[in-house]
Design a protein around this motif. Structure first.
Motif, PDB file in Angstrom:
ATOM      1  N   MET B 185      -9.595   4.547  -8.541  1.00 53.55           N
ATOM      2  CA  MET B 185      -8.568   3.941  -7.686  1.00 53.55           C
ATOM      3  C   MET B 185      -7.587   3.101  -8.495  1.00 53.55           C
ATOM      4  O   MET B 185      -6.422   2.960  -8.133  1.00 53.55           O
ATOM      5  N   SER B 186      -8.083   2.529  -9.612  1.00 52.17           N
ATOM      6  CA  SER B 186      -7.196   1.645 -10.379  1.00 52.17           C
ATOM      7  C   SER B 186      -6.042   2.417 -11.015  1.00 52.17           C
ATOM      8  O   SER B 186      -5.017   1.825 -11.321  1.00 52.17           O
ATOM      9  N   THR B 187      -6.208   3.738 -11.192  1.00 49.72           N
ATOM     10  CA  THR B 187      -5.107   4.506 -11.797  1.00 49.72           C
ATOM     11  C   THR B 187      -4.590   5.630 -10.901  1.00 49.72           C
ATOM     12  O   THR B 187      -3.851   6.494 -11.362  1.00 49.72           O
ATOM     13  N   LEU B 188      -4.970   5.649  -9.633  1.00 46.13           N
ATOM     14  CA  LEU B 188      -4.508   6.703  -8.723  1.00 46.13           C
ATOM     15  C   LEU B 188      -2.983   6.638  -8.611  1.00 46.13           C
ATOM     16  O   LEU B 188      -2.412   5.575  -8.392  1.00 46.13           O
ATOM     17  N   ARG B 189      -2.349   7.810  -8.724  1.00 47.47           N
ATOM     18  CA  ARG B 189      -0.890   7.823  -8.845  1.00 47.47           C
ATOM     19  C   ARG B 189      -0.141   7.958  -7.519  1.00 47.47           C
ATOM     20  O   ARG B 189       0.903   8.593  -7.426  1.00 47.47           O
ATOM     21  N   VAL B 190      -0.673   7.337  -6.472  1.00 47.40           N
ATOM     22  CA  VAL B 190       0.054   7.187  -5.199  1.00 47.40           C
ATOM     23  C   VAL B 190      -0.203   5.765  -4.686  1.00 47.40           C
ATOM     24  O   VAL B 190      -1.184   5.135  -5.085  1.00 47.40           O
ATOM     25  N   PRO B 191       0.676   5.267  -3.801  1.00 43.84           N
ATOM     26  CA  PRO B 191       0.456   3.913  -3.282  1.00 43.84           C
ATOM     27  C   PRO B 191      -0.854   3.814  -2.499  1.00 43.84           C
ATOM     28  O   PRO B 191      -1.234   4.757  -1.797  1.00 43.84           O
ATOM     29  N   ILE B 192      -1.557   2.691  -2.648  1.00 42.86           N
ATOM     30  CA  ILE B 192      -2.792   2.443  -1.893  1.00 42.86           C
ATOM     31  C   ILE B 192      -2.663   1.090  -1.187  1.00 42.86           C
ATOM     32  O   ILE B 192      -2.337   0.085  -1.823  1.00 42.86           O
ATOM     33  N   ILE B 193      -2.913   1.095   0.115  1.00 41.44           N
ATOM     34  CA  ILE B 193      -2.966  -0.164   0.863  1.00 41.44           C
ATOM     35  C   ILE B 193      -4.368  -0.291   1.455  1.00 41.44           C
ATOM     36  O   ILE B 193      -4.861   0.638   2.096  1.00 41.44           O
ATOM     37  N   CYS B 194      -5.021  -1.423   1.205  1.00 39.36           N
ATOM     38  CA  CYS B 194      -6.380  -1.645   1.716  1.00 39.36           C
ATOM     39  C   CYS B 194      -6.344  -2.795   2.721  1.00 39.36           C
ATOM     40  O   CYS B 194      -5.779  -3.848   2.432  1.00 39.36           O
ATOM     41  N   ILE B 195      -6.954  -2.580   3.885  1.00 42.37           N
ATOM     42  CA  ILE B 195      -6.922  -3.605   4.919  1.00 42.37           C
ATOM     43  C   ILE B 195      -8.340  -3.898   5.411  1.00 42.37           C
ATOM     44  O   ILE B 195      -9.043  -2.998   5.874  1.00 42.37           O
ATOM     45  N   VAL B 196      -8.766  -5.153   5.273  1.00 44.75           N
ATOM     46  CA  VAL B 196     -10.077  -5.545   5.795  1.00 44.75           C
ATOM     47  C   VAL B 196      -9.913  -5.788   7.301  1.00 44.75           C
ATOM     48  O   VAL B 196      -9.159  -6.661   7.707  1.00 44.75           O
ATOM     49  N   ILE B 197     -10.592  -4.974   8.118  1.00 44.98           N
ATOM     50  CA  ILE B 197     -10.432  -5.087   9.579  1.00 44.98           C
ATOM     51  C   ILE B 197     -11.639  -5.755  10.240  1.00 44.98           C
ATOM     52  O   ILE B 197     -11.647  -6.003  11.432  1.00 44.98           O
ATOM     53  N   GLY B 198     -12.688  -6.010   9.463  1.00 42.19           N
ATOM     54  CA  GLY B 198     -13.888  -6.630  10.017  1.00 42.19           C
ATOM     55  C   GLY B 198     -14.675  -7.314   8.908  1.00 42.19           C
ATOM     56  O   GLY B 198     -14.309  -8.369   8.425  1.00 42.19           O
ATOM     57  N   GLU B 199     -15.756  -6.645   8.483  1.00 40.08           N
ATOM     58  CA  GLU B 199     -16.598  -7.224   7.432  1.00 40.08           C
ATOM     59  C   GLU B 199     -16.267  -6.618   6.069  1.00 40.08           C
ATOM     60  O   GLU B 199     -16.195  -5.404   5.934  1.00 40.08           O
ATOM     61  N   GLY B 200     -16.120  -7.471   5.084  1.00 40.73           N
ATOM     62  CA  GLY B 200     -15.884  -6.989   3.726  1.00 40.73           C
ATOM     63  C   GLY B 200     -17.027  -7.426   2.843  1.00 40.73           C
ATOM     64  O   GLY B 200     -16.906  -8.393   2.089  1.00 40.73           O
ATOM     65  N   ALA B 201     -18.146  -6.724   2.942  1.00 45.04           N
ATOM     66  CA  ALA B 201     -19.328  -7.162   2.208  1.00 45.04           C
ATOM     67  C   ALA B 201     -19.448  -6.462   0.872  1.00 45.04           C
ATOM     68  O   ALA B 201     -19.770  -5.281   0.785  1.00 45.04           O
ATOM     69  N   SER B 202     -19.163  -7.203  -0.169  1.00 45.84           N
ATOM     70  CA  SER B 202     -19.536  -6.854  -1.537  1.00 45.84           C
ATOM     71  C   SER B 202     -19.027  -5.503  -2.031  1.00 45.84           C
ATOM     72  O   SER B 202     -17.982  -5.025  -1.593  1.00 45.84           O
ATOM     73  N   GLY B 203     -19.781  -4.906  -2.936  1.00 50.86           N
ATOM     74  CA  GLY B 203     -19.392  -3.652  -3.559  1.00 50.86           C
ATOM     75  C   GLY B 203     -19.163  -2.534  -2.556  1.00 50.86           C
ATOM     76  O   GLY B 203     -18.331  -1.654  -2.786  1.00 50.86           O
ATOM     77  N   GLY B 204     -19.887  -2.584  -1.463  1.00 50.87           N
ATOM     78  CA  GLY B 204     -19.729  -1.582  -0.418  1.00 50.87           C
ATOM     79  C   GLY B 204     -18.339  -1.598   0.190  1.00 50.87           C
ATOM     80  O   GLY B 204     -17.823  -0.579   0.650  1.00 50.87           O
ATOM     81  N   ALA B 205     -17.710  -2.773   0.203  1.00 51.72           N
ATOM     82  CA  ALA B 205     -16.346  -2.919   0.709  1.00 51.72           C
ATOM     83  C   ALA B 205     -15.351  -2.576  -0.401  1.00 51.72           C
ATOM     84  O   ALA B 205     -14.420  -1.797  -0.208  1.00 51.72           O
ATOM     85  N   LEU B 206     -15.586  -3.129  -1.579  1.00 55.13           N
ATOM     86  CA  LEU B 206     -14.671  -2.939  -2.710  1.00 55.13           C
ATOM     87  C   LEU B 206     -14.567  -1.468  -3.112  1.00 55.13           C
ATOM     88  O   LEU B 206     -13.541  -1.041  -3.634  1.00 55.13           O
TER      89      LEU B 206
END
Lengths: 283, 319
Positions: B185-206
């Motif tokens: 994801m750090s080098t994916l060549r299209v725009p990325i938008i991430c939105i936390v809509i509820g729980e953002g728990a740890s590596g599972g969220a990241l």
């Protein structure tokens, strides 16, 4: 009569940090086979038990000594220390925990980075220290790995990271979590430069470290019987409500399931790492 | 009315019940009590504002888990009319805890990916409570690569209590799957938008959270560990979850102050579930704006800025 059963003396009251260690560790006991070992005997055997082959847990000092020619190296970013930006307090303040651990371990944080030669081949190597808050990854670990990558790129060197960690450091909360993204992004840049990254997982490698740099090696290696996993065994046991199978989450288990290239005995570590690095570097 | 009422919401509910009673009384008795009704309505609004603006961190965690909150598919179907869900990681199976597919949003095709929770008991089990296995992360990555190939932006919705801690998850490399996503994801060549809509728990969220813009809805949390697990590890008891939530500084406001996210999306008063249409409207507006902004940036710069953002995270000192 019943007084016979009454405990008159209080429980042991010696605090952990007041406990006296055995005089400057001449003898130790193998945690696996319980045999007594002379420290010298262990050192001469690459910190592997001569009776049962158990790989004793060691830190950056010992790994550098085992892998780098004549134990000669230059430490990189040695002066970085943690900052308690969240003012995190659990049973004691994080800032106190850092100072106390630094004093106890004589380490600045849970990783050290060095450049040196391995069988004549110049490399940059990072090694985690479990003694420092469970080898947990906070901002300092993330930044030191970032600097190691920068150094490898600038000097056109292979990178080796020896992981030994309970995961991300809770006391830096999401700041620690983001170190997973930071280190992974850095390794992506290293990959763009086509420089080799070899990951060595040692006992234990878990949590956010497994879910970032430890599993991202061009080559993933491990020491025999090392515990390697994302979730800790206790958490999994609690979740599924039954005992875990024998050998679950060991290096051998990961090799069998395709997540390691090889398991390397510590006595062969230097030779194997050298061979692999030479294969990966351009002619 | 909400199916679950949280402790701190009880005074509001009491007043609302009183209001309903008064309105019914006015109708039946034909008495003019519009004055007192208006007064009570104003009082309720004021109480709501006071309550929801001054929530403790633990109360926000409770709100983020409210069973009536919109989940990923609610947002996806609300944002576009032609969503096509795509399944499977092409290796093992289709993970139901992560969904993904293409949809048209404001005239352009977008790849939507997100954790998916279930609403009733059966659905919750089917979705594994929003806890993905490795194949969920691998499906997400496959879809991101697909979006990259056809030059479509990626929008991810984060809502998970964590990656699933199970035997099969470990056998199939939960750690490797998450790590691979962070790397790619750090080098994916299209725009990325991430939105936390509820729980953002740890590596599972990241694991679906590395983007050019990382945003959080107002009543959500993002942390290295859930307050409950933090309590059990650091305090060796489950009873310190409120202290743990405070210590972890896990709210959207905290995360913005720590410069770990790029923005907060406002929720309707009382939370997203109180007015899903209002929530959707806010989300649509922000998403439209952010996508347009990212579209203007050339790909090399975009990727460079994304890497720069994540690699500069962290606070340390030099001695």
């Amino acid at each position: 009569m019943t007084n016979w059963f009454k405990r008159e003396k209080e429980n042991i009251k010696t605090l952990t940090d007041q406990k006296r260690e055995t005089p400057d560790g001449l003898w130790t006991k193998c945690p696996s086979c319980k045999k007594s070992l002379h420290i010298r005997q262990l050192q001469d055997n690459s910190y592997v038990c001569p009776f049962c082959d158990y790989h004793h847990n060691i830190g950056s000092e010992e790994y550098f000594q085992l892998l780098l020619d004549n134990n000669e190296f230059t430490e990189i970013a040695a002066d970085l220390t943690a900052v308690d930006i969240l003012k995190f307090v659990d049973t004691k303040p994080y800032s106190e925990r850092i100072t106390a651990t630094q004093k106890k371990t004589n380490l600045k944080d849970a990783i050290r980075v060095a450049s040196g030669r391995m069988n004549g081949l110049e490399i940059v190597i990072a090694c985690m220290d479990f003694d420092f808050i469970g080898g947990s990854m906070g901002s300092v670990v993330g930044e030191k790995i970032a600097r190691a990558v920068d150094y490898a790129i600038e000097n056109y060197l292979a990178l080796i990271i020896i992981s030994k960690s309970g995961g991300a450091r809770m006391m830096e909360s999401a700041m620690s979590l983001m170190q997973m993204a930071k280190t992974s992004a850095k390794l992506a840049i290293l990959a763009q430069h086509k420089l080799p990254y070899i990951s060595l997982c040692t006992n234990p490698t878990t949590g956010g470290v497994t879910a970032s740099f430890a599993m991202l090696g061009d080559i993933n290696l491990a020491e025999p019987k090392a515990l390697i996993g994302f979730a800790g065994p206790r958490v999994i046991e609690q979740t599924i409500g039954k005992p875990l199978p024998e050998g679950f989450q060991t290096a051998e288990f990961l090799l069998e399931h395709g997540f390691l290239d090889a398991i390397v005995h510590r006595k062969e570590l230097k030779e194997t790492l050298t061979k692999i690095t030479r294969h990966l570097l351009p002619e | 009315m909400a199916s679950v009422i949280l402790d701190f919401e009880k005074p509001i509910i009491e007043l609302e019940e009183k209001l309903t009673l008064m309105k019914k009384m006015a109708e039946e008795s034909k008495l003019d009590i519009s004055g007192p009704i208006k007064e009570l309505e104003a009082k309720i609004l004021q109480l709501k504002k006071n309550t929801y603006q001054n929530l403790t961190r633990w109360q926000r965690v409770q709100l983020s888990r409210h069973p009536d909150r919109p989940y990923t598919l609610d947002y996806v179907y609300g944002l576009c009319t032609d969503f096509v869900e795509l399944h499977g990681d092409r290796h093992i199976k289709d993970d139901k805890a992560i969904i993904g597919g293409f949809g048209t949003f404001e005239g352009q095709t977008v790849m939507f990916i997100g954790h998916q929770k279930g609403r009733d008991i059966k659905q919750r089990q089917y979705r594994n409570f929003g806890m993905p296995n490795p194949e969920g992360y691998r499906k997400a990555l496959r879809l991101m690569k697909l979006a990259e190939k056809f030059n479509k932006p990626v929008v991810t919705f984060i809502d998970t209590p964590g990656a699933y801690p199970g035997i099969e998850a470990e056998e199939r490399g939960q750690g490797e799957a998450i790590a691979r996503n962070l790397f790619e994801m750090s080098t994916l060549r299209v725009p990325i938008i991430c939105i936390v809509i509820g729980e953002g728990a740890s590596g599972g969220a990241l694991g679906i959270g590395v983007g050019d813009r990382v945003l959080m809805l107002e009543n959500t949390w993002y942390s290295v560990i859930s307050p409950e697990s933090c309590s059990s590890i650091l305090w060796r008891s489950w009873d310190y979850k409120e202290q743990a939530a405070e210590a972890l500084r896990l709210t959207a406001k905290d995360m913005l102050e720590l410069k770990l996210i790029d923005g907060i999306i406002k929720e309707p008063l009382g939370g997203a579930h109180q007015d899903p249409q209002g929530m959707l409207k806010n989300l649509r507006k922000v998403l439209k704006h952010q996508l347009a902004e990212l579209k203007e940036i050339d790909t090399d710069t975009l990727v460079q800025q994304r890497i720069q953002k994540f690699t500069s995270m962290g606070v340390f000192a030099t001695e």
